[in-house]
Motif scaffolding. Sequence first.
Motif, PDB file in Angstrom:
ATOM      1  N   ALA A   1      53.508  61.274 -45.705  1.00 47.73           N
ATOM      2  CA  ALA A   1      52.861  61.851 -45.626  1.00 47.73           C
ATOM      3  C   ALA A   1      51.276  61.362 -46.553  1.00 47.73           C
ATOM      4  CB  ALA A   1      52.967  63.049 -46.401  1.00 47.73           C
ATOM      5  N   VAL A   2      51.774  60.475 -47.328  1.00 41.77           N
ATOM      6  CA  VAL A   2      50.747  60.097 -48.577  1.00 41.77           C
ATOM      7  C   VAL A   2      49.727  58.418 -47.477  1.00 41.77           C
ATOM      8  CG1 VAL A   2      50.147  58.123 -50.470  1.00 41.77           C
ATOM      9  CG2 VAL A   2      52.265  60.727 -50.567  1.00 41.77           C
TER      10      VAL A   2
ATOM     11  N   GLU B   1      32.279  68.590 -48.117  1.00 37.87           N
ATOM     12  CA  GLU B   1      33.136  67.273 -48.616  1.00 37.87           C
ATOM     13  C   GLU B   1      32.672  66.069 -48.614  1.00 37.87           C
ATOM     14  OE1 GLU B   1      36.947  65.254 -49.238  1.00 37.87           O
ATOM     15  OE2 GLU B   1      36.741  67.836 -48.945  1.00 37.87           O
TER      16      GLU B   1
ATOM     17  N   ALA C   1      49.232  58.633 -44.300  1.00 37.52           N
ATOM     18  CA  ALA C   1      48.554  59.431 -43.586  1.00 37.52           C
ATOM     19  C   ALA C   1      47.267  60.294 -43.801  1.00 37.52           C
ATOM     20  CB  ALA C   1      49.363  60.925 -42.850  1.00 37.52           C
ATOM     21  N   GLU C   2      47.570  60.804 -45.248  1.00 33.50           N
ATOM     22  CA  GLU C   2      46.824  61.030 -46.167  1.00 33.50           C
ATOM     23  C   GLU C   2      45.242  60.230 -46.688  1.00 33.50           C
ATOM     24  OE1 GLU C   2      43.711  64.678 -46.617  1.00 33.50           O
ATOM     25  OE2 GLU C   2      45.905  64.712 -45.886  1.00 33.50           O
ATOM     26  N   TYR C   3      45.655  59.395 -47.271  1.00 36.62           N
ATOM     27  CA  TYR C   3      45.633  58.062 -47.441  1.00 36.62           C
ATOM     28  C   TYR C   3      44.352  57.392 -46.484  1.00 36.62           C
ATOM     29  CZ  TYR C   3      45.868  59.380 -52.374  1.00 36.62           C
ATOM     30  OH  TYR C   3      45.793  60.102 -53.560  1.00 36.62           O
ATOM     31  N   ASP C   4      44.688  57.414 -45.458  1.00 29.25           N
ATOM     32  CA  ASP C   4      44.250  56.262 -44.462  1.00 29.25           C
ATOM     33  C   ASP C   4      43.518  57.237 -42.978  1.00 29.25           C
ATOM     34  OD1 ASP C   4      45.740  54.489 -45.529  1.00 29.25           O
ATOM     35  OD2 ASP C   4      47.539  54.394 -44.126  1.00 29.25           O
ATOM     36  N   ARG C   5      43.601  58.206 -43.606  1.00 30.73           N
ATOM     37  CA  ARG C   5      42.861  59.496 -42.423  1.00 30.73           C
ATOM     38  C   ARG C   5      41.176  58.888 -42.371  1.00 30.73           C
ATOM     39  NH1 ARG C   5      43.057  65.877 -43.597  1.00 30.73           N
ATOM     40  NH2 ARG C   5      41.571  65.773 -45.533  1.00 30.73           N
TER      41      ARG C   5
ATOM     42  N   ASP D   1      38.138  61.219 -42.914  1.00 27.37           N
ATOM     43  CA  ASP D   1      37.361  62.386 -42.108  1.00 27.37           C
ATOM     44  C   ASP D   1      36.426  63.008 -43.595  1.00 27.37           C
ATOM     45  OD1 ASP D   1      40.035  64.453 -43.986  1.00 27.37           O
ATOM     46  OD2 ASP D   1      39.138  63.160 -44.803  1.00 27.37           O
TER      47      ASP D   1
END
Length: 126
Positions: free
Chosen positions: A117-118, A17, A120-124, A126
């Motif tokens: 959802a956006v 990744e 959560a995805e952009y703030d995660r 990983d």
Amino acid sequence: MPLSITVDPDAPVAPYEQVRAQIAEQARGGGLPVGHRLPTVRGLAEELGLAANTVAKAYRALEADGVIETRGRHGSFVAAGGDTAAREAATSARAYARRARRLGLDRAAALAAAQEAVAAEYDRRD
């Protein structure tokens, strides 16, 4: 124009990744121009001290995202992905909107779910 990638083995993000994200960022940011030939999977793996399968996984993900294209024995190249990414995002958004409507969500609820959802995805991390 050399490809510049560093992999942090102690990072919480998987090495493939890290490779995928850095190539995508350089391609989308113009650091790697359209048509730029990427190193072979084995060559980049050796350079980074990674397993060939790790780099191959990153290349497959980049190809699926439209960032690179593989031309068989000729190698992998940076694709003209800006339009591809925008088209794919629009297609996904339309599919989501249709599904949300079939589920009975009103416009406000569908937008709220998409925004959550956006976010959560952009703030995660990983």
